[in-house]
Design an enzyme around this catalytic site. Structure first.
Site, PDB file in Angstrom:
ATOM      1  CD  GLU A   1      15.541  60.766  24.788  1.00  0.00           C
ATOM      2  OE1 GLU A   1      14.752  60.859  23.813  1.00  0.00           O
ATOM      3  OE2 GLU A   1      16.159  61.733  25.259  1.00  0.00           O
TER       4      GLU A   1
ATOM      5  CG  ASP B   1      18.204  61.559  27.564  1.00  0.00           C
ATOM      6  OD1 ASP B   1      18.147  60.895  26.516  1.00  0.00           O
ATOM      7  OD2 ASP B   1      17.374  62.430  27.866  1.00  0.00           O
TER       8      ASP B   1
ATOM      9  CD  GLU C   1      21.711  65.341  27.612  1.00  0.00           C
ATOM     10  OE1 GLU C   1      21.204  65.610  26.517  1.00  0.00           O
ATOM     11  OE2 GLU C   1      21.401  65.926  28.676  1.00  0.00           O
TER      12      GLU C   1
ATOM     13  CG  HIS D   1      22.105  65.904  32.678  1.00  0.00           C
ATOM     14  ND1 HIS D   1      21.600  66.824  33.571  1.00  0.00           N
ATOM     15  CD2 HIS D   1      21.052  65.514  31.911  1.00  0.00           C
ATOM     16  CE1 HIS D   1      20.311  66.995  33.354  1.00  0.00           C
ATOM     17  NE2 HIS D   1      19.947  66.203  32.353  1.00  0.00           N
ATOM     18  CB  THR D   2      21.687  60.075  34.068  1.00  0.00           C
ATOM     19  OG1 THR D   2      21.210  60.231  35.413  1.00  0.00           O
ATOM     20  CG2 THR D   2      23.181  59.783  34.090  1.00  0.00           C
ATOM     21  CG  ASN D   3      15.848  63.064  32.316  1.00  0.00           C
ATOM     22  OD1 ASN D   3      15.198  62.483  33.182  1.00  0.00           O
ATOM     23  ND2 ASN D   3      15.407  64.152  31.704  1.00  0.00           N
TER      24      ASN D   3
ATOM     25  NE  ARG E   1      10.632  58.822  36.104  1.00  0.00           N
ATOM     26  CZ  ARG E   1       9.752  58.641  35.119  1.00  0.00           C
ATOM     27  NH1 ARG E   1      10.164  58.777  33.855  1.00  0.00           N
ATOM     28  NH2 ARG E   1       8.496  58.335  35.374  1.00  0.00           N
ATOM     29  CD  GLU E   2      15.915  66.498  34.859  1.00  0.00           C
ATOM     30  OE1 GLU E   2      15.284  66.255  35.918  1.00  0.00           O
ATOM     31  OE2 GLU E   2      15.451  67.173  33.926  1.00  0.00           O
TER      32      GLU E   2
ATOM     33  CD1 TRP F   1      20.839  73.630  27.930  1.00  0.00           C
ATOM     34  CD2 TRP F   1      21.204  72.294  29.682  1.00  0.00           C
ATOM     35  NE1 TRP F   1      21.084  72.359  27.448  1.00  0.00           N
ATOM     36  CE2 TRP F   1      21.305  71.522  28.499  1.00  0.00           C
ATOM     37  CE3 TRP F   1      21.396  71.673  30.915  1.00  0.00           C
ATOM     38  CZ2 TRP F   1      21.596  70.157  28.516  1.00  0.00           C
ATOM     39  CZ3 TRP F   1      21.684  70.314  30.927  1.00  0.00           C
ATOM     40  CH2 TRP F   1      21.772  69.570  29.748  1.00  0.00           C
TER      41      TRP F   1
ATOM     42  N   GLY G   1      24.424  76.360  34.795  1.00  0.00           N
ATOM     43  CA  GLY G   1      23.126  76.944  34.509  1.00  0.00           C
ATOM     44  C   GLY G   1      23.117  77.931  33.369  1.00  0.00           C
TER      45      GLY G   1
ATOM     46  NE  ARG H   1      12.185  69.427  37.160  1.00  0.00           N
ATOM     47  CZ  ARG H   1      13.049  68.990  36.254  1.00  0.00           C
ATOM     48  NH1 ARG H   1      14.243  68.574  36.633  1.00  0.00           N
ATOM     49  NH2 ARG H   1      12.726  68.970  34.979  1.00  0.00           N
TER      50      ARG H   1
END
Length: 281
Positions: free
Chosen positions: A105, A107, A109, A122-124, A133-134, A188, A192, A270
């Site tokens: 995928e 993403d 967003e 926001h990408t992943n 992998r944001e 979120w 946050g 993380r």
């Protein structure tokens, strides 16, 4: 999603897919013909003889659409106009994804915000079901005042390289469909989750137009007609691209230097046991 087996470019204008093989060249130019509303009932609407698609969100439901076809490789162009005013809590997503638990995928967003504050892009990237992998960016223009393209307006924002040689899974063996959704992510999405959706301003609306997909469509698992190096149908040089040219590399550095606000490759909290392998390359 990727122009070749060597690089994946995440852009708001250019979102190519992995090259494997396929059965025909596709030119998707009409939402009525090439997409269907996936969920949300009448909250998603195709307008203007298939040239424009609108998604809406209210306190009961959001909406989404999906391409009929799955692609092995493609270049996708689309223009998006985001929710204006107070969009806090909303998420407008544009992504490519495969089916199954171990999905691939990409993403993209757009996370809404209070009036006057910037959207967060926001990408992943998921490979074989693994994400985290944001990368996040603040846009350098108002994405609600008019339609904008994904590369963002001619500027690449992210690259994901093929590093299978060092054990990093890559997106090169399953077809993906194109999706877009508008949904409530106020747990979120904005600061946050501290800023909630203001439902008195609903329905929220996002608009899509000028969609074009150029590449190969996966049909019934047939891999015989359009593999890299043999295709006579793909006439564009982009499908051979293995690296950004020098000008695009400089634009990528400019975007990431000035507008990136989060990078998973710098998130040691993380990943206390070490950053993902691709972060060293």
């Amino acid at each position: 999603m990727s122009t070749s087996s060597n690089i994946t470019l995440i852009m708001l204008y250019l979102i190519p897919l992995i090259i494997l093989s396929c059965t025909k060249l596709a030119f998707a130019t009409n939402f009525n013909r090439d997409f269907h509303i996936l969920w949300g009932n009448d909250r998603g609407t195709i307008l203007n003889n298939g040239k424009v698609l609108m998604l809406s969100l209210d306190e009961h439901s959001g909406s989404g659409f999906q391409s009929h076809s799955a692609y092995i490789f493609t270049r996708i162009d689309v223009q998006i106009k985001l929710i204006s005013g107070n969009s806090a809590g909303t998420v407008t997503a544009f992504y490519l994804g495969s089916e199954g638990d171990k999905r691939d995928e990409i993403d993209i967003e757009f996370l809404g915000n209070l009036t006057g504050d910037p959207y967060t892009l926001h990408t992943n990237v998921y490979t074989k079901g693994e994400g985290s992998r944001e990368q996040q960016f603040h846009l350098w223009f108002d994405p609600t005042s008019s339609f904008h393209t994904i590369y963002v307006d001619g500027k690449p924002i992210r690259v994901f390289r093929n590093l299978e040689s060092i054990g990093v899974p890559y997106m090169n063996d399953v077809p993906m469909k194109m999706y877009a959704t508008l949904w409530n992510g106020d747990q979120w999405a904005t600061r946050g989750g501290t800023i909630k959706t203001n439902w008195t301003e609903a329905p929220f609306k996002a608009w899509f137009r000028n969609y074009k997909g150029r590449g190969c469509v996966w049909l019934n698992g047939n891999q015989s007609d359009c593999s890299l190096g043999r295709s006579k149908t793909v006439k564009h040089d982009w499908y051979k691209q293995k690296e950004l040219d020098l000008s695009s590399q400089e634009m990528l550095k400019w975007v990431q230097r000035n507008y990136m606000v989060h990078n998973y490759c710098n998130d040691h909290n993380r990943f206390p046991n070490g950053l993902p392998l691709e972060c060293a390359h």
